[in-house]
Design a protein around this motif. Structure first.
Motif, PDB file in Angstrom:
ATOM      1  N   PHE A  10     -10.914 -14.676 -26.535  1.00 39.42           N
ATOM      2  CA  PHE A  10     -11.184 -16.288 -26.987  1.00 39.42           C
ATOM      3  C   PHE A  10     -10.467 -16.663 -28.223  1.00 39.42           C
ATOM      4  CE2 PHE A  10     -14.562 -19.058 -29.253  1.00 39.42           C
ATOM      5  CZ  PHE A  10     -13.855 -19.984 -28.899  1.00 39.42           C
ATOM      6  N   ILE A  51      -8.442   0.367 -28.970  1.00 42.08           N
ATOM      7  CA  ILE A  51      -8.651   0.758 -30.288  1.00 42.08           C
ATOM      8  C   ILE A  51      -8.888   2.382 -30.461  1.00 42.08           C
ATOM      9  CG2 ILE A  51     -10.030   0.795 -32.379  1.00 42.08           C
ATOM     10  CD1 ILE A  51      -8.618  -2.019 -32.004  1.00 42.08           C
ATOM     11  N   ALA A  71     -10.816  -7.502 -32.202  1.00 35.79           N
ATOM     12  CA  ALA A  71     -11.577  -6.776 -31.035  1.00 35.79           C
ATOM     13  C   ALA A  71     -12.853  -6.433 -31.132  1.00 35.79           C
ATOM     14  CB  ALA A  71     -10.567  -5.535 -30.865  1.00 35.79           C
ATOM     15  N   GLY A  72     -13.484  -6.757 -30.277  1.00 38.92           N
ATOM     16  CA  GLY A  72     -14.942  -6.757 -30.081  1.00 38.92           C
ATOM     17  C   GLY A  72     -15.638  -6.959 -28.791  1.00 38.92           C
ATOM     18  N   ILE A  73     -16.965  -6.702 -28.470  1.00 43.42           N
ATOM     19  CA  ILE A  73     -17.605  -6.919 -27.363  1.00 43.42           C
ATOM     20  C   ILE A  73     -18.757  -7.849 -27.671  1.00 43.42           C
ATOM     21  CG2 ILE A  73     -16.574  -5.032 -26.093  1.00 43.42           C
ATOM     22  CD1 ILE A  73     -19.204  -3.359 -26.663  1.00 43.42           C
ATOM     23  N   VAL A 108     -12.959 -10.107 -38.585  1.00 44.49           N
ATOM     24  CA  VAL A 108     -13.673 -11.039 -38.056  1.00 44.49           C
ATOM     25  C   VAL A 108     -14.980 -10.325 -37.706  1.00 44.49           C
ATOM     26  CG1 VAL A 108     -14.246 -13.198 -36.794  1.00 44.49           C
ATOM     27  CG2 VAL A 108     -11.888 -12.475 -37.458  1.00 44.49           C
ATOM     28  N   SER A 109     -15.973 -10.673 -38.688  1.00 47.20           N
ATOM     29  CA  SER A 109     -17.572 -10.127 -38.336  1.00 47.20           C
ATOM     30  C   SER A 109     -18.014 -11.196 -37.706  1.00 47.20           C
ATOM     31  CB  SER A 109     -17.909  -9.561 -39.754  1.00 47.20           C
ATOM     32  OG  SER A 109     -19.188  -8.962 -39.437  1.00 47.20           O
ATOM     33  N   THR A 110     -19.401 -11.333 -38.124  1.00 46.38           N
ATOM     34  CA  THR A 110     -20.418 -12.426 -37.560  1.00 46.38           C
ATOM     35  C   THR A 110     -21.267 -12.652 -38.510  1.00 46.38           C
ATOM     36  OG1 THR A 110     -21.699 -13.078 -35.837  1.00 46.38           O
ATOM     37  CG2 THR A 110     -21.984 -10.751 -36.624  1.00 46.38           C
ATOM     38  N   PHE A 121     -26.181  -5.837 -31.872  1.00 49.31           N
ATOM     39  CA  PHE A 121     -24.956  -6.619 -32.021  1.00 49.31           C
ATOM     40  C   PHE A 121     -24.454  -6.874 -33.485  1.00 49.31           C
ATOM     41  CE2 PHE A 121     -22.286 -10.325 -32.530  1.00 49.31           C
ATOM     42  CZ  PHE A 121     -21.169  -9.968 -32.260  1.00 49.31           C
ATOM     43  N   LYS A 125     -21.699  -4.963 -36.139  1.00 50.82           N
ATOM     44  CA  LYS A 125     -20.839  -5.567 -36.881  1.00 50.82           C
ATOM     45  C   LYS A 125     -20.729  -5.391 -38.508  1.00 50.82           C
ATOM     46  CE  LYS A 125     -18.110  -8.488 -35.156  1.00 50.82           C
ATOM     47  NZ  LYS A 125     -16.868  -8.157 -34.491  1.00 50.82           N
ATOM     48  N   SER A 145     -20.096 -18.194 -37.747  1.00 49.12           N
ATOM     49  CA  SER A 145     -21.281 -18.641 -36.685  1.00 49.12           C
ATOM     50  C   SER A 145     -20.901 -18.264 -35.245  1.00 49.12           C
ATOM     51  CB  SER A 145     -22.103 -19.845 -37.092  1.00 49.12           C
ATOM     52  OG  SER A 145     -23.021 -20.004 -36.198  1.00 49.12           O
ATOM     53  N   LEU A 146     -21.611 -18.974 -34.644  1.00 45.29           N
ATOM     54  CA  LEU A 146     -21.297 -18.981 -32.937  1.00 45.29           C
ATOM     55  C   LEU A 146     -20.079 -19.943 -32.857  1.00 45.29           C
ATOM     56  CD1 LEU A 146     -24.375 -19.472 -30.682  1.00 45.29           C
ATOM     57  CD2 LEU A 146     -22.542 -17.602 -30.747  1.00 45.29           C
TER      58      LEU A 146
HETATM   59  N1  LIG Z   1     -16.962 -16.167 -30.073  1.00 47.00           N
HETATM   60  C1  LIG Z   1     -18.219 -16.375 -31.031  1.00 47.00           C
HETATM   61  O1  LIG Z   1     -18.704 -17.174 -30.899  1.00 47.00           O
HETATM   62  C2  LIG Z   1     -18.089 -15.098 -32.110  1.00 47.00           C
HETATM   63  C3  LIG Z   1     -19.171 -15.609 -33.179  1.00 47.00           C
HETATM   64  C4  LIG Z   1     -18.966 -14.505 -34.187  1.00 47.00           C
HETATM   65  C5  LIG Z   1     -18.307 -13.524 -34.395  1.00 47.00           C
HETATM   66  N2  LIG Z   1     -17.198 -13.241 -33.268  1.00 47.00           N
HETATM   67  C6  LIG Z   1     -16.335 -12.243 -33.252  1.00 47.00           C
HETATM   68  O2  LIG Z   1     -14.919 -12.712 -33.278  1.00 47.00           O
HETATM   69  C7  LIG Z   1     -14.299 -11.753 -32.722  1.00 47.00           C
HETATM   70  C8  LIG Z   1     -13.357 -12.294 -31.631  1.00 47.00           C
HETATM   71  O3  LIG Z   1     -14.289 -12.888 -30.759  1.00 47.00           O
HETATM   72  P1  LIG Z   1     -13.967 -13.402 -29.374  1.00 47.00           P
HETATM   73  O4  LIG Z   1     -14.927 -14.533 -28.971  1.00 47.00           O
HETATM   74  O5  LIG Z   1     -12.570 -13.667 -29.151  1.00 47.00           O
HETATM   75  O6  LIG Z   1     -14.249 -12.088 -28.428  1.00 47.00           O
HETATM   76  P2  LIG Z   1     -13.693 -11.866 -26.811  1.00 47.00           P
HETATM   77  O7  LIG Z   1     -13.188 -13.052 -26.361  1.00 47.00           O
HETATM   78  O8  LIG Z   1     -14.877 -11.201 -26.423  1.00 47.00           O
HETATM   79  O9  LIG Z   1     -12.538 -11.151 -26.964  1.00 47.00           O
HETATM   80  C9  LIG Z   1     -12.531  -9.700 -27.546  1.00 47.00           C
HETATM   81  C10 LIG Z   1     -11.345  -9.181 -27.346  1.00 47.00           C
HETATM   82  O10 LIG Z   1     -11.227  -7.864 -27.980  1.00 47.00           O
HETATM   83  C11 LIG Z   1     -10.699  -6.784 -27.033  1.00 47.00           C
HETATM   84  N3  LIG Z   1     -11.263  -5.684 -27.121  1.00 47.00           N
HETATM   85  C12 LIG Z   1     -12.720  -5.074 -26.950  1.00 47.00           C
HETATM   86  N4  LIG Z   1     -12.840  -3.969 -27.363  1.00 47.00           N
HETATM   87  C13 LIG Z   1     -11.701  -3.503 -27.641  1.00 47.00           C
HETATM   88  C14 LIG Z   1     -11.075  -2.208 -27.594  1.00 47.00           C
HETATM   89  N5  LIG Z   1     -11.962  -1.081 -27.829  1.00 47.00           N
HETATM   90  N6  LIG Z   1      -9.757  -1.856 -27.824  1.00 47.00           N
HETATM   91  C15 LIG Z   1      -8.790  -2.909 -27.639  1.00 47.00           C
HETATM   92  N7  LIG Z   1      -9.225  -4.028 -27.370  1.00 47.00           N
HETATM   93  C16 LIG Z   1     -10.701  -4.400 -27.238  1.00 47.00           C
HETATM   94  C17 LIG Z   1     -11.287  -7.274 -25.745  1.00 47.00           C
HETATM   95  O11 LIG Z   1     -10.605  -6.872 -24.499  1.00 47.00           O
HETATM   96  P3  LIG Z   1     -11.255  -6.850 -23.011  1.00 47.00           P
HETATM   97  O12 LIG Z   1     -10.967  -8.171 -22.670  1.00 47.00           O
HETATM   98  O13 LIG Z   1     -10.278  -5.779 -22.278  1.00 47.00           O
HETATM   99  O14 LIG Z   1     -12.555  -6.491 -23.258  1.00 47.00           O
HETATM  100  C18 LIG Z   1     -10.954  -8.822 -25.841  1.00 47.00           C
HETATM  101  O15 LIG Z   1      -9.633  -9.242 -25.509  1.00 47.00           O
HETATM  102  C19 LIG Z   1     -15.087 -10.561 -32.158  1.00 47.00           C
HETATM  103  O16 LIG Z   1     -15.093  -9.419 -33.160  1.00 47.00           O
HETATM  104  C20 LIG Z   1     -16.485 -11.433 -32.227  1.00 47.00           C
HETATM  105  O17 LIG Z   1     -17.312 -10.229 -32.652  1.00 47.00           O
HETATM  106  C21 LIG Z   1     -17.082 -13.997 -31.991  1.00 47.00           C
END
Ligand SMILES: NC(=O)c1ccc[n+]([C@@H]2O[C@H](COP(=O)([O-])OP(=O)(O)OC[C@H]3O[C@@H](n4cnc5c(N)ncnc54)[C@H](OP(=O)(O)O)[C@@H]3O)[C@@H](O)[C@H]2O)c1
Length: 316
Positions: A10, A51, A71-73, A108-110, A121, A125, A145-146
């Motif tokens: 995202f 990774i 990258a994260g889940i 990018v942590s949380t 989770f 992080k 934040s979210l």
């Molecule tokens: N979205 C939020 O509200 C939010 C809030 C606070 C913090 N964050 C942090 O911001 C970062 C980005 O968030 P996002 O919303 O973009 O997350 P996302 O939509 O889930 O995207 C994460 C990406 O990381 C990839 N990934 C996960 N594990 C991996 C690995 N071992 N090796 C290579 N690629 C890997 C995923 O690939 P796959 O599709 O193959 O799984 C996906 O493309 C994350 O670290 C998240 O913790 C997000």
């Protein structure tokens, strides 16, 4: 060259569009072939690697000066836990970055990242942050934040649920609160960080200008959708179990353990974090929701927001 991990996710897609519009050289690290098509136009080069794969990480790091680690889940699987993804994954990435003599890592942590064991989770992080801090590389940690925006894991799944469910389910009998940030504003912070090195050696909390409860978000979404589903309060423990169950069986569950963890920890901070660190006021959720949930399309794409999106902070 800037290497972006998790580029197919995202935040990654929004970030790549902005970096590409600014003409900055980007290499996108993706793990799935499905991401290749939509990223080819916005990344100068694409690299397919998990990774954990040291050999392909080494290739991906060639010529890289800065790393933005996204990258994260948000949910665990039999293949991957929060800890393996966020702590072990970050350690491997830092090893490769050190070898390549990368000059700046942005992680990018949380918001709420903490060693608290109850919340797997946010704990993972925090462990990931530890790997960045101890890497010996110059770093900036951003703790958003979210996030809301096109393709998010928070507002869009909730609106899909409210469209299809007879009830508006509110997890937690005590109000859960958060302070959502627009993804476009996080992208602005990331761009400023790589361009001018804002916050080197720091962990910066990033949140929107308004604090809101889960019920408040449900009310907001219902208002925008013109729906009036009756509300049902669900004890938090039951909501967490239901979330675990749904994320095992659904491709896009309405809530994930990671997102619920952020809610549970009360992901709130002071209202002027972005203003203080980056000098602009982020978009309130109420404004973003109006565009995202109406047929007008996402913010930054049309009408009333268009003029405001002409400023660098506002373009996707
Ligand atoms: N979205 C939020 O509200 C939010 C809030 C606070 C913090 N964050 C942090 O911001 C970062 C980005 O968030 P996002 O919303 O973009 O997350 P996302 O939509 O889930 O995207 C994460 C990406 O990381 C990839 N990934 C996960 N594990 C991996 C690995 N071992 N090796 C290579 N690629 C890997 C995923 O690939 P796959 O599709 O193959 O799984 C996906 O493309 C994350 O670290 C998240 O913790 C997000």
């Amino acid at each position: 060259m800037i290497l972006v991990t998790g580029a197919g996710g995202f935040v990654g897609v929004h970030l790549l569009k902005r970096l590409s519009a600014l003409g900055l050289p980007v290499r996108a690290l993706i793990r799935s072939d499905a991401d290749v098509g939509r990223l080819r136009r916005v990344a100068r080069s694409l690299c397919r690697s998990a990774i954990a794969d040291a050999a392909s990480l080494k290739r991906a790091m060639q010529g890289v000066e800065q790393v933005i680690h996204l990258a994260g889940i948000f949910r665990e699987s039999w293949k991957e836990t929060f800890e393996t993804a966020h702590q072990d994954g970050t350690r491997r990435l830092m090893e490769a970055a050190r070898e390549a003599k990368v000059r700046h890592v942005v992680y990018v942590s949380t918001l709420g990242a903490a060693p608290d064991r109850i919340y797997p989770f946010v704990r993972s992080k925090w462990l990931g942050e530890g790997e960045v801090r101890s890497s010996g590389l110059p770093f900036t940690i951003l703790r958003p934040s979210l996030l809301f925006g096109e393709g998010d894991h928070f507002l869009m799944p909730l609106s899909r649920l409210l469209r299809s469910s007879p009830y508006a389910i509110i997890p937690g009998c005590e109000p859960l609160r958060c302070q959502p940030l627009w993804v476009g504003d996080l992208v602005s912070c990331l761009v400023k960080t790589v361009e001018s090195g804002v916050g080197k050696g720091e962990a910066i909390a990033l949140a929107g200008p308004a604090q809101i409860s889960y019920e408040g978000v449900v009310d907001l979404v219902q208002r925008e959708l013109g729906s009036r589903r009756p509300k049902m309060l669900l004890p938090l423990s039951l909501a967490a179990t239901l979330t675990l169950l749904l994320e095992r069986v659904m491709g896009s569950p309405p809530l994930t353990t990671g997102v619920l963890d952020i809610w549970r920890l009360g992901a709130i901070t002071s209202r002027d974090t972005v203003q203080k660190a980056y000098g602009f006021t982020p978009m309130p959720l109420s404004e973003g929701a109006r565009y995202l949930l109406s047929s007008n399309g996402p913010p930054g794409r049309r009408g009333g927001r268009k003029e405001r999106t002409m400023t660098p902070n506002r373009s996707i």
